[in-house]
Scaffold this motif. Structure first.
Motif, PDB file in Angstrom:
ATOM      1  N   ALA A  92       8.819   3.347  -6.798  1.00 14.85           N
ATOM      2  CA  ALA A  92       8.269   2.798  -5.545  1.00 14.85           C
ATOM      3  C   ALA A  92       9.368   2.319  -4.607  1.00 14.85           C
ATOM      4  CB  ALA A  92       7.308   1.662  -5.864  1.00 14.85           C
ATOM      5  N   THR A  93      10.434   1.764  -5.185  1.00 16.24           N
ATOM      6  CA  THR A  93      11.484   1.222  -4.323  1.00 16.24           C
ATOM      7  C   THR A  93      12.520   2.274  -3.941  1.00 16.24           C
ATOM      8  OG1 THR A  93      12.687   0.515  -6.270  1.00 16.24           O
ATOM      9  CG2 THR A  93      11.282  -1.123  -5.196  1.00 16.24           C
ATOM     10  N   LEU A  95      11.657   5.260  -2.740  1.00 16.74           N
ATOM     11  CA  LEU A  95      11.138   6.024  -1.607  1.00 16.74           C
ATOM     12  C   LEU A  95      11.430   5.250  -0.329  1.00 16.74           C
ATOM     13  CD1 LEU A  95       7.739   7.112  -3.186  1.00 16.74           C
ATOM     14  CD2 LEU A  95       9.909   8.343  -3.166  1.00 16.74           C
ATOM     15  N   SER A  96      11.674   5.989   0.739  1.00 18.83           N
ATOM     16  CA  SER A  96      12.089   5.335   1.982  1.00 18.83           C
ATOM     17  C   SER A  96      10.996   4.458   2.576  1.00 18.83           C
ATOM     18  CB  SER A  96      12.498   6.397   2.997  1.00 18.83           C
ATOM     19  OG  SER A  96      11.362   7.146   3.389  1.00 18.83           O
ATOM     20  N   GLY A  97       9.737   4.827   2.323  1.00 17.75           N
ATOM     21  CA  GLY A  97       8.630   4.050   2.869  1.00 17.75           C
ATOM     22  C   GLY A  97       8.321   4.373   4.320  1.00 17.75           C
ATOM     23  N   VAL A  98       9.003   5.330   4.895  1.00 17.62           N
ATOM     24  CA  VAL A  98       8.759   5.641   6.310  1.00 17.62           C
ATOM     25  C   VAL A  98       8.362   7.097   6.527  1.00 17.62           C
ATOM     26  CG1 VAL A  98      10.287   3.850   7.181  1.00 17.62           C
ATOM     27  CG2 VAL A  98      11.206   6.121   6.734  1.00 17.62           C
ATOM     28  N   THR A  99       8.203   7.827   5.459  1.00 18.83           N
ATOM     29  CA  THR A  99       7.882   9.246   5.633  1.00 18.83           C
ATOM     30  C   THR A  99       6.407   9.502   5.341  1.00 18.83           C
ATOM     31  OG1 THR A  99       8.571   9.665   3.373  1.00 18.83           O
ATOM     32  CG2 THR A  99      10.197  10.067   5.093  1.00 18.83           C
ATOM     33  N   GLU A 105      10.221  13.125   2.728  1.00 12.14           N
ATOM     34  CA  GLU A 105      10.884  12.163   1.850  1.00 12.14           C
ATOM     35  C   GLU A 105      12.100  12.812   1.177  1.00 12.14           C
ATOM     36  OE1 GLU A 105      10.147   8.920   1.515  1.00 12.14           O
ATOM     37  OE2 GLU A 105      11.914   8.774   0.230  1.00 12.14           O
ATOM     38  N   ARG A 143       0.692   7.980  -1.928  1.00 11.77           N
ATOM     39  CA  ARG A 143      -0.597   8.270  -2.571  1.00 11.77           C
ATOM     40  C   ARG A 143      -0.418   8.998  -3.901  1.00 11.77           C
ATOM     41  NH1 ARG A 143      -1.559   5.207   0.546  1.00 11.77           N
ATOM     42  NH2 ARG A 143      -2.544   5.307   2.594  1.00 11.77           N
TER      43      ARG A 143
END
Lengths: 272, 227
Positions: A92-93, A95-99, A105, A143
């Protein structure tokens, strides 16, 4: 080559160093496995070997990190990013979180490096294919299941095409099939000349991938040697490491006082 | 603020909000969302101006010491028209502009990748936090925490939820930072962008027309042509 020479490291504010006088060296095309109980210093070793400690993490480091025989003490972290890749246990950490898609990603790192567009596309396709997740390309990374996210994070790392990889329990959230995919991808990288420092609790995976294994205890290298020797060393269990299933079975068969012929058949079956 | 009266803001909302919303087929959602968005402030504006408008002389209603005046009502309606135009514009932007596309376009036009990342991450933080809150709530319920029932029980349930939420988020920050740096995020210079949102001629024309209308409206207002 990736090498740590006389490396000691202490986190900021910590009363004592987390690593003491570490000396390890990986030749090109070599996988060094690192095992040890929780708190032995495996993750810290990964942070130092990737150059993130002390650059990003802070703390104080003595000794040298060498990449391809050169001291990287003065390198900024973005220069290291194109040479050493790191993967952590928690997807979870990573991944960039913005894609919005898996494809974006995976492309995130190569895009940051400013590579030509066509090269990024080729690298993404290759990384997704290597980890058999091309069918996830259009899915939203957030997801996905934990195991799928870990494969995406590893694909992002593969797309960076680093010469050296530092992997901190990269298969912690993967099922056997996912673990096998990662092992196959790593084998291909090693065949291409990459060097890999791999910490794992899954000693079966280390037995399959590593030429050498180092055992950490209290931030020091307790012992190190060829994987086949270290992973069958009786001291492993004392240091909180579960030996590979094959070695445990071999040990159990030996202790069960089986006939010599039976023991030999067990050995042959395990070797096969 | 540039266009006075009631008809001005409503006309502007019709041209710059309702019409584009119709074209984008989001008019229903736009009306629902913008009404909900502006309801609290609209009620406040209506009550305050209706009953407490300074200098109101035409009495509409007397409720003890409080007086509702026609001048107050007229001013409240004027302000409400502006609020509806503003909330409609914000809602239209939200409904028609995916944050990811906005950020890519900003970056393509020269905005720093770091600033673009901050904008994008902020936009995507809310759903991530909601998911995390739901997971923590489920975990705490499984351990016997009562998060339903009376108001007092719900308030007491917030503390065991907020603690893990906050600490978990903070703990992730360091690892996420390391992961970003290991992927070259801090490299100076421009990133390679794989694609950019389509930008048709008609869309460019509409944008420039809106930009050009601002000084035109200011001039008209100064000349007293807009009430």
């Amino acid at each position: 080559m990736l090498a740590l020479e006389h490396v000691s490291y202490r986190y900021a504010g910590a009363p004592r160093p987390s690593l003491h006088e570490i000396d390890v060296a990986l030749a090109d095309g070599e996988v060094l496995g690192v095992v040890g109980a929780s708190g032995a210093g495996k993750t810290t070793l990964c942070l130092v070997a990737s150059g993130l400690a002390p650059r990003t993490v802070g703390g104080s480091l003595s000794g040298r990190l060498l990449l391809d025989a050169g001291d990287v003490a003065g390198w900024p972290i973005h220069r290291l990013a194109g040479t050493v890749a790191i993967a952590f246990a928690n997807p979870a950490t990573q991944l960039s979180g913005v894609t919005g898609t898996v494809y974006e990603e995976v492309a995130f790192g190569p895009m940051n490096l400013g590579l030509p567009r066509d090269e990024i596309i080729e690298r993404c396709a290759s990384a997704l294919e290597q980890l058999a997740i091309a069918d996830l390309a259009d899915r939203h990374p957030a997801r996905l299941s934990g195991g799928q996210q870990q494969l995406v994070a590893l694909a992002g790392m593969l797309a960076m095409r680093p010469r050296h990889l530092v992997l901190d329990e990269p298969t912690a959230q993967l099922d056997p099939a996912g673990t096998a995919l990662v092992a196959a991808a790593l084998s291909r990288l090693v065949a291409g000349g990459a060097s890999i420092l791999l910490t794992e609790h899954k000693t079966d995976l280390l037995a399959r991938l590593c030429s050498r294994v180092a055992v950490l205890d209290g931030g020091r290298v307790a012992f190190e040697g060829p994987a086949v020797v270290v992973l069958s060393d009786p001291r492993l269990a004392e240091l909180g490491v579960t030996p590979p299933a094959a070695d445990r079975l071999r040990q159990a068969a030996s202790e069960a006082d089986l006939a010599a012929a039976t023991l030999q058949r067990v050995d042959e079956a395990l070797a096969g | 603020m540039v266009i006075g009266g009631v008809l001005g803001p409503l006309l502007l909302a019709g041209v710059a909000v309702i019409l584009p919303a119709l074209v984008a087929r989001v008019l229903g959602r736009l009306l629902r969302t913008s009404l909900l968005l502006s309801l609290p402030i609209a009620v406040s504006v209506l009550v305050v101006n209706l009953f407490f408008y300074p200098g109101g002389a035409t009495v509409l209603l007397q409720l003890g010491p409080i007086t509702a005046t026609a001048e107050g009502l007229a001013f409240a309606v004027e302000v409400l028209a502006r609020i509806m135009a503003i909330s409609g514009a914000i809602t239209l932007f939200y409904l028609t502009t995916p944050p990811g596309e906005l950020v890519i376009d900003l970056e393509r036009r020269g905005v720093s990748p770091r600033l673009a990342f901050v904008v994008n991450a902020s936009a995507q933080t809310v759903p991530a936090m909601v998911e995390r809150a739901a997971a923590i709530t489920d975990a705490q319920r499984a351990r016997g925490l009562d998060t339903q029932g009376s108001l007092w029980r719900r308030i007491r349930g917030v503390v065991p939820l907020a603690g893990p939420m906050l600490l978990g988020s903070l703990a992730e920050v360091e690892e996420r930072t390391m992961a970003l740096e290991a992927r070259g995020f801090t490299r100076p210079g421009r990133r390679t962008l794989l694609w950019s949102p389509p930008d048709r001629g008609i869309e460019r024309l509409a944008r420039w027309a809106l930009v050009a209308s601002i000084p035109a409206l200011i001039v008209l207002r100064a000349m007293g042509a807009l009430g």
